[in-house]
Design an enzyme around this catalytic site. Structure first.
Site, mmCIF file in Angstrom:
data_model
loop_
_atom_site.group_PDB
_atom_site.id
_atom_site.type_symbol
_atom_site.label_atom_id
_atom_site.label_comp_id
_atom_site.label_asym_id
_atom_site.label_seq_id
_atom_site.Cartn_x
_atom_site.Cartn_y
_atom_site.Cartn_z
ATOM 1 N N ASP A 1 0.858 -1.177 0.000
ATOM 2 C CA ASP A 1 0.000 0.000 0.000
ATOM 3 C C ASP A 1 0.900 1.234 0.000
ATOM 4 O O ASP A 1 2.077 1.152 0.347
ATOM 5 C CB ASP A 1 -0.890 -0.022 1.236
ATOM 6 C CG ASP A 1 -1.924 1.092 1.211
ATOM 7 O OD1 ASP A 1 -2.183 1.625 0.117
ATOM 8 O OD2 ASP A 1 -2.446 1.435 2.276
ATOM 9 N N GLU A 17 -8.612 13.721 7.641
ATOM 10 C CA GLU A 17 -9.637 14.550 8.267
ATOM 11 C C GLU A 17 -9.063 15.371 9.410
ATOM 12 O O GLU A 17 -9.419 16.552 9.567
ATOM 13 C CB GLU A 17 -10.777 13.663 8.771
ATOM 14 C CG GLU A 17 -11.569 12.995 7.664
ATOM 15 C CD GLU A 17 -12.866 12.400 8.154
ATOM 16 O OE1 GLU A 17 -13.864 12.449 7.398
ATOM 17 O OE2 GLU A 17 -12.897 11.912 9.306
#
Length: 1042
Positions: free
Chosen positions: A409, A498
């Protein structure tokens, strides 16, 4: 391996069928109705393979699936049932030894798994029964039990969160042991149960949970809870992944929670992810089985040749056995075919040691003991957690050196997953933190620089969107009621993006103060507190690639704020009127800003909003509730509703956050490439962002030619045709570069030839993998696979031998001996030597060699990763090395036999005229054999330790001692004392000593010559300074093979 990894990566979603009903606390809903407890599995976790009752049959079945073990079992049965030249002990004892040692090793490993299971199953948990907290063993938890979990404890089963110590019913969880994610995730209780935060109150709850049957997907859960009271009808609330606490996850930053067990034991999601795995076999074991089949064919050939020649020999009357031999008379009375068959079996028994049964136990012991080396390795020790590497199974140890493909990833692996707000674009105007203070937008600790300037209202709307459109939770570190700007705030979220956006908004004057009673509180630049009622949170999912919130301000106006990937936001923007030039320019400028930020390696998000009329909200609210309450096809229904809601939005701007590379990430990727490994990076980022990161981490070099299969390179109007053209074009290009090259040759050529990298996005990948039989697209997968295997790197963005030849030279003299004994099946070696050869005389040196040998020192290995290519791809067990060892063993076996044969041209080897017989002949051959194979291993050893010295010279000393001991005593249990005093008498002859030394030297001469030539060649290369170019990121170390 590549195909398996690819299929696993691209596996489709498992279909879920059926539901279950769980009564909270196992209380009946109504006292008037009869309650029948449903039967679910208990909470025991079983990772072990065997039990006390099935260990013996199951282990024997698995062991006799191996070719060598099954073969020796057949040989043993033949020796028991047929009159053969050797005792059944010669094959039965080694087989028993191998089976026993392997069973002990596998039993020990399974005992460790049993012990680990018991530690979990017998651990103490708190269960609420009759309004009291009762301590029970974990394995006694039943579906429906209400469980209390305290801070830093792991969840004992899959729980639905009912309440927590916080007033809003939230808790924080880490799932690092499940999915590797170290960030805290927020989970929620339904609002009807958050006040039940004591044992007494939680016991009064009467509710039933309807949910799907167990399935392994960690990120999906569909259910609903029906809450009953005396005065009202049942209240139904939807349940999703945000309400489910998974077994194996850990409670963090929350004092305690109450949850009801919905899945227990082997039905938990963690357990389901470990089940159904096929038994793994290493490449070494597969190669060994293949080579054993070759040796089995050689064995059958030898037996057939000797059987045929025996009857050719006996076809002459003077070569047949004498009339007084009773066995011969019996044989003459039997059928010819049966007699030939039994002779064939007898020869197979005589030559059966060409299959080394002890090789499997050597391999098993090497794996088992090698696992301790991994655990003891100080380089694997983590100082923070005070733990080293943990080896759960030793079956695949050697596969660590046979890796061809690395899938990684990007976020959190190549990068730190620690985001920092860098810049933003509002209404087409770019803002960053370079120059001094600007009016309006920046009034706190960090100014925003602008190029031109957006409208003040747009700036504030953008910052409000950042403060409201998220799932961030807040922890206050003081006891003040109500957070203010002076309060030290800690933001918690499962997504670092976020947190970075909320901190960015705080930096520029808008501070998110948390959520209280479903109201989100924001402090604006004027230090005013704004409150917004949170009506709905439309969570992010990898299909939509965006998330939204629906909020109501204090004036009663309803807004939808949405943020997500540019590809998910821009197509849903309301198309401006043709005369709205300013609006069109703003959208175009924002798109350009996103492209530039992505090329700089930043993670970009688009931000949009829209007003929702009250009537429209009533319809939206009804649709969302209906979709959330559905137990069947909830995802599809939610997707349909969200697709309708998140349309015709107004673009506000875009953000750019930076995720820095991990330390040594670039050097690691470079080393993997140098070692010949193919690296695949899988990410959901924008293609330009991912490409920039891949250049930064050296996945792509400046000289790498990139092949793109993306929606940009494929025209929408003819996607299938264009895709087919590109696939054919790329395949032709790569086949011209690497025509019919083997895997290893392709790796070695990569340093001198053009390197290729492939970039593919999720849409194109789906088009390839889901290709139908139409339009000539049925071979897309195979063409794509060929392209991938030729590329040194692939970026997927927008995704959601030695011991076998020892045994050949052991049995070849036995085969040659048959030509000189009339094919009478006379053994060359004594039965004790046949039995002990693989068990005692040659087993320990090869085991120590496999564990301790270091052909190349560690400094050289770390300085030049290309040395990995010498052993990758199972290189040491390919056809070439196999044939080399086989022919070398045939040469040595021939030297053993004929060297001794020429020595016996005169049968008297002593001055006193003592005549030597066939057992002396065989003992000389066996002695030369044992010393040759052991000294050959010593010649091949480069890294000497006291253990090597002990087992090599100790094995030779043990052989000499055993031979004296075996031949020095008259053993009462033996019918024939054929080895009595043979070894001692043999060594009393000087000519025998000279012959043994000479034959050992002749046998080892090719190996000695090869070592000398390699040494001369290496020194010449050093003198001519012919060294491979070293990696720029590694120090040059002038050392080669030690």
């Amino acid at each position: 391996m590549f195909r398996r990894s690819w299929n696993r990566f691209c596996a489709g979603e498992e279909k879920r069928v059926g539901t279950r009903t769980v009564f909270v606390g196992n209380h009946p809903i109504s006292e008037t109705e009869a309650y029948i407890a449903q039967r679910f599995c208990d909470n025991r976790i079983v990772s072990s393979k065997y039990t006390l009752w099935n260990f013996l049959p199951k282990n024997l079945f698995e062991q006799f699936r191996r070719i060598a073990n099954f073969y020796f079992l057949i040989i043993f049965l033949v020796q028991v049932t047929v009159d053969t030249p050797t005792s059944p002990v010669t094959s039965g004892l080694p087989l028993f030894f191998v089976i026993t040692v392997t069973a002990i090793k596998q039993g020990y490993e399974d005992w460790l798994r049993h012990r680990a299971d018991n530690e979990v199953n017998k651990s103490t948990v708190n269960i609420i029964e009759n309004a009291k907290r009762v301590k029970k063993e974990c394995e006694k938890i039943k579906v429906g039990d209400v469980v209390e979990v305290q801070a830093d404890e792991t969840f004992p089963c899959d729980l639905i969160l009912l309440s927590s110590c916080t007033s809003d019913g939230t808790c924080y969880v880490t799932t690092a042991s499940l999915d590797g994610e170290s960030n805290c995730k927020t989970h929620y209780a339904v609002r009807d149960t958050i006040a039940l935060c004591t044992a007494e109150s939680i016991d009064t709850l009467r509710a039933a949970i309807e949910c799907e049957q167990p399935q392994p997907d960690l990120y999906k859960f569909v259910g609903r809870i029906n809450i009953y009271s005396n005065s009202l009808e049942a209240v139904a609330r939807s349940l999703g992944p945000e309400n489910l606490l998974l077994k194996g996850a850990t409670l963090k930053s929350t004092r305690k929670i109450y949850g009801v067990a919905v899945y227990t034991g082997m039905e938990t999601k963690m357990a389901l992810n470990y089940q159904g795995k096929s038994q793994k076999r290493s490449a070494v074991e597969k190669s060994i089985n293949t080579f054993l089949i070759v040796y089995l064919f050689i064995l059958l050939t030898k037996a057939a040749v000797c059987t045929t020649l025996k009857y050719v020999w006996q076809s002459y009357p003077y070569n047949d056995e004498p009339w007084y031999n009773q066995k011969t008379q019996k044989e003459r009375e039997t059928l010819k075919v049966l007699k030939m068959f039994t002779d064939f079996l007898s020869f197979m028994v005589l030559f059966n040691f060409i299959i080394p049964v002890s090789m499997y136990v050597t391999v098993e012991m090497q794996k088992f003991l090698g696992s301790f080396f991994i655990s003891w390795d100080k380089d694997f020790y983590d100082e923070e957690i005070k733990e080293g590497a943990l080896v759960n199974t030793s079956d695949l140890n050697e596969e660590l050196g046979q890796v061809d493909y690395v899938f990684t990833d990007k976020t959190g692996t190549l990068t730190e997953n620690s985001m920092e707000f860098i810049e933003c674009c509002i209404d087409g105007h770019k803002y960053n933190g370079v120059t001094e203070e600007v009016d309006g937008l920046s009034r706190t600790d960090g100014p925003l620089t602008h190029f031109d300037k957006a409208d003040k209202n747009k700036e504030e709307l953008f910052l409000r969107a950042l403060c409201l459109c998220h799932t961030v939770e807040i922890k206050t570190n003081d006891a003040v009621d109500g957070a203010t700007e002076s309060t030290e705030l800690t933001y918690v979220s499962s997504s670092p993006d976020e947190i970075a956006l909320v901190k960015g908004a705080k930096k520029y004057g808008f501070t998110f103060l948390g959520t209280r009673n479903d109201c989100m509180r924001v402090e604006n630049q004027r230090k005013e507190i704004e409150e917004y009622e949170l009506l709905h949170t439309l969570n992010f999912d990898p299909v939509r690639r965006r998330m939204s919130v629906i909020v109501k301000d204090q004036k009663g106006d309803i807004y939808l704020f949405c943020k997500g990937a540019d590809s998910a936001i821009f197509p849903r923007i309301q198309i401006p009127e043709p005369e709205s030039t300013k609006l069109r320019n703003a959208i175009d400028s924002t798109k350009q800003h996103v492209e530039r930020s992505a090329m700089n390696g930043y993670r970009t998000l688009g931000v949009a909003f829209k007003n929702i009329a009250p009537d429209d909200y009533e319809r939206i609210n009804r649709q969302l509730i209906e979709a959330k309450m559905a137990l069947q096809d909830r995802e599809e229904k939610m997707e349909e509703v969200l697709d309708d809601i998140e349309t015709n939005m107004n673009l506000i701007g875009a953000t750019a956050v930076e995720d820095k590379l991990q330390d040594q990430a670039a050097e690691t990727i470079e080393a993997l490439h140098a070692a010949g490994l193919k690296v695949w990076v899988l990410t959901g980022d924008k293609m330009e962002t991912a490409k920039s990161t891949c250049y930064a981490c050296r996945l792509f070099q400046t000289s790498t030619e990139l092949l793109e299969l993306t929606t940009k390179t494929i025209k929408e109007c003819e996607r299938k045709d264009r895709l087919h053209e590109l696939l054919i074009e790329y395949r032709k290009k790569l086949l011209r570069e690497f025509p019919k090259s083997t895997k290893r040759n392709c790796k070695k050529r990569a340093w001198t030839d053009q390197e290729y990298g492939l970039i593919i996005d999720g849409a194109t990948l789906s088009l390839i993998l889901n290709s139908s039989q139409e339009c000539g697209s049925s071979n897309y997968k195979s063409i794509f696979l060929q392209i991938c295997m030729k590329c040194t790197a692939v970026l997927c963005c927008r995704m959601a031998p030695l011991q076998k030849a020892q045994n050949l030279c052991f049995i070849l003299p036995q085969f040659l001996y048959q030509f000189f004994c009339g094919f009478s099946q006379q053994p060359l070696y004594d039965a004790a030597y046949l039995t002990m050869y693989n068990i005692c005389f040659t087993s320990l040196p090869i085991l120590a060699y496999s564990l301790l040998e270091q052909h190349i020192n560690i400094d050289t290995l770390t300085s030049d990763p290309r040395l990995y290519m010498n052993i990758s791809g199972n290189a040491m067990l390919q056809l070439g090395p196999f044939l080399y060892w086989t022919f070398l063993a045939a040469f040595e076996g021939t030297v053993f036999f004929f060297g001794t044969y020429f020595l016996f041209q005169t049968s008297s080897l002593e001055d006193n005229g003592t005549v030597y017989g066939n057992w002396t002949f065989g003992t000389i051959v066996f002695t030369v054999l044992v010393f040759t194979v052991t000294l050959k291993l010593a010649l091949d050893t480069r890294f000497w330790t006291w253990i090597n010295h002990f087992v090599i010279w100790g094995s030779l000393a043990f052989y000499v001692f055993f031979s004296f001991f075996w031949g020095g005593i008259i053993w009462p249990f033996l019918k024939q004392q054929r080895m009595y005093f043979v070894f001692a008498q043999m060594l009393s002859s000087v000519s025998t000593w000279l012959a043994i030394v000479f034959l050992i030297f002749i046998s080892l001469f090719p190996e000695i010559l090869l070592i000398v030539l390699k040494t001369v060649r290496r020194r010449s290369a050093r003198n001519l300074n012919l060294e491979l170019p070293m990696l720029l990121s590694y120090k040059h170390i002038d050392s080669g093979y030690s």
